[in-house]
Scaffold this motif. Structure first.
Motif, short mmCIF file in Angstrom:
data_model
loop_
_atom_site.label_atom_id
_atom_site.label_comp_id
_atom_site.label_asym_id
_atom_site.label_seq_id
_atom_site.Cartn_x
_atom_site.Cartn_y
_atom_site.Cartn_z
N MET A 1 -34.37 -4.63 23.90
CA MET A 1 -34.36 -5.97 24.47
C MET A 1 -35.14 -6.01 25.78
O MET A 1 -35.19 -5.03 26.53
CB MET A 1 -32.91 -6.40 24.72
CG MET A 1 -32.05 -6.41 23.46
SD MET A 1 -30.27 -6.54 23.80
CE MET A 1 -30.19 -8.19 24.54
N CYS B 1 -26.46 -6.42 27.21
CA CYS B 1 -26.93 -5.90 25.93
C CYS B 1 -25.72 -5.37 25.16
O CYS B 1 -24.60 -5.39 25.67
CB CYS B 1 -27.96 -4.78 26.15
SG CYS B 1 -27.34 -3.40 27.16
N TRP C 1 -32.20 -1.33 26.84
CA TRP C 1 -31.15 -2.22 26.35
C TRP C 1 -31.36 -2.41 24.85
O TRP C 1 -32.46 -2.72 24.40
CB TRP C 1 -31.23 -3.59 27.02
CG TRP C 1 -30.76 -3.62 28.45
CD1 TRP C 1 -30.21 -2.61 29.17
CD2 TRP C 1 -30.81 -4.75 29.32
NE1 TRP C 1 -29.92 -3.03 30.44
CE2 TRP C 1 -30.27 -4.34 30.56
CE3 TRP C 1 -31.26 -6.06 29.19
CZ2 TRP C 1 -30.17 -5.19 31.65
CZ3 TRP C 1 -31.16 -6.92 30.27
CH2 TRP C 1 -30.62 -6.50 31.49
N ARG D 1 -29.97 -4.12 21.13
CA ARG D 1 -29.12 -5.01 20.34
C ARG D 1 -28.82 -4.31 19.02
O ARG D 1 -29.74 -4.04 18.22
CB ARG D 1 -29.82 -6.34 20.08
CG ARG D 1 -29.00 -7.30 19.21
CD ARG D 1 -29.63 -8.67 19.16
NE ARG D 1 -29.56 -9.33 20.46
CZ ARG D 1 -30.18 -10.47 20.75
NH1 ARG D 1 -30.93 -11.06 19.84
NH2 ARG D 1 -30.06 -11.00 21.94
#
Length: 360
Positions: free
Chosen positions: A113, A151, A308, A310
């Motif tokens: 991210m 995140c 980060w 997801r």
């Protein structure tokens, strides 16, 4: 049965003094696993200069290690919530090679991210406050207050340790939930209702907004899980700005949860070694760092790489707990430059800043 506000139990509800992190959250790479990673790196580099967004399991092929990384989101969700990956031969790889390995491993877990208005998919955690006076907290030295990031999973790779100190300090956010609900129920209710948040100014100017659209809950419940999001830094920025005034009760609740997360009976310190990679479940963990002494030379300073992630298999975050939206990240990503996350590019830019400041 509602779980929010009850005394939660399970592997992710732990107290630092009671847990052996090397038993519950350490994977030491075997020689065979290291060679597998080395082969994947060589394959990636044989394709020419591949930019970070284009690194995938297809061009960073792993077998046994790939299975480990694919299964890590579930392990972080159902287990203690953290894992330290240790055993990469740091001396074998350049800083840039380490970054490629890190990104390749992380690609098995989900989608990286964007982290700031610079559009970066990988942040450089180091003290450059003497070169970037308006740096965000992770670009400054010293200790860091307990918080969670925006995140599902946060990863930290250690390129270089500090001269002394700088341990990763973590706590179970679910244990913090239990303590707040039991000992400070009024503060707990305020945190469940939410607090106003504020981004750093540059991040806000390049996103949809600087302040959160609504109050953001620190604790919520979704599909049989309590979801924790403790953005204490963003909350402090908002409180100090005075643009979304906090009541005294809200100020007290923010102060209380910060203190509870940092209580000796809750936190666990994990010492980094060069080459270590730490992964944390950002929905069940809160993290910070201890104070440290650094080297003055830029090339010797404590330097971690942050990703980060997801997680592909996880439910989306509860809508009210999303501060950095997809649209915010789309706007930030427009400012990204190719290979900007590469350590050599990052360091060269810092050196250019030094030269510019000297000329000025």
């Amino acid at each position: 049965m509602a779980l929010l506000g009850t005394q939660l139990q399970g592997p992710a509800v732990w107290k630092g003094p009671d847990i052996d992190w090397q038993e519950h959250g350490l994977h030491v790479l075997s020689p065979a696993e290291v060679e597998e990673i080395d082969a994947a790196l060589k394959h990636l580099k044989s394709l020419g200069k591949v930019d970070f967004p284009d690194i995938t399991p297809n061009n960073f092929p792993l077998d046994k290690v790939g299975a480990l990384m694919r299964g890590l989101p579930r392990r972080l969700q159902d287990g203690a919530g953290f894992l330290m990956l240790r055993g990469l031969p740091r001396a074998r790889y350049s800083d840039d090679d380490m970054a490629l390995v890190y990104f390749g491993l992380s690609s098995y877990m989900g989608r990286p991210m964007t982290q700031s208005y610079l559009g970066d998919l990988m942040g450089h955690v180091m003290d450059v406050s003497d070169l970037e006076p308006k740096s965000r907290g992770y670009r400054k030295g010293g200790g860091q207050l307990m918080h969670t990031d925006s995140c599902d999973i946060i990863g930290l790779m250690c390129l270089r340790t500090a001269k002394a100190g700088g341990a990763s300090r973590i706590s179970s956010a679910l244990a913090v939930h239990n303590y707040m609900a039991e000992h400070h129920p009024e503060d707990f209710r305020i945190l469940c209702d939410g607090l106003w948040l504020k981004r750093a100014d540059e991040d806000g100017r390049h996103a949809t907004r600087t302040y959160s659209e609504n109050k953001v809950p620190f604790f919520s419940e979704q599909n049989g899980r309590v979801v924790c999001y403790l953005p204490t830094g963003y909350a402090r920025l908002c409180e100090k700005s005075g643009q979304r005034p906090y009541t005294q009760e809200e100020s007290d609740a923010l102060y209380r949860v910060r203190k509870v997360a940092a209580m000796p009976e809750h936190f666990l310190d994990m010492g980094f070694k060069d080459g270590d990679i730490q992964f944390l479940n950002n929905r069940s963990m809160v993290h910070g760092r201890t104070d440290y002494e650094d080297y003055p030379e830029l090339e010797r300073r404590r330097h971690l790489l942050r990703i980060w992630i997801r997680a592909k298999e996880w439910d989306p975050m509860p809508t009210r707990q999303i501060f950095h939206s997809d649209e915010d990240m789309r706007l930030w990503s427009q400012h990204r430059k190719p290979f900007t996350e590469m350590p050599s590019v990052h360091d060269e830019r810092l050196k250019e800043n030094v030269t510019t400041r000297m000329v000025d």
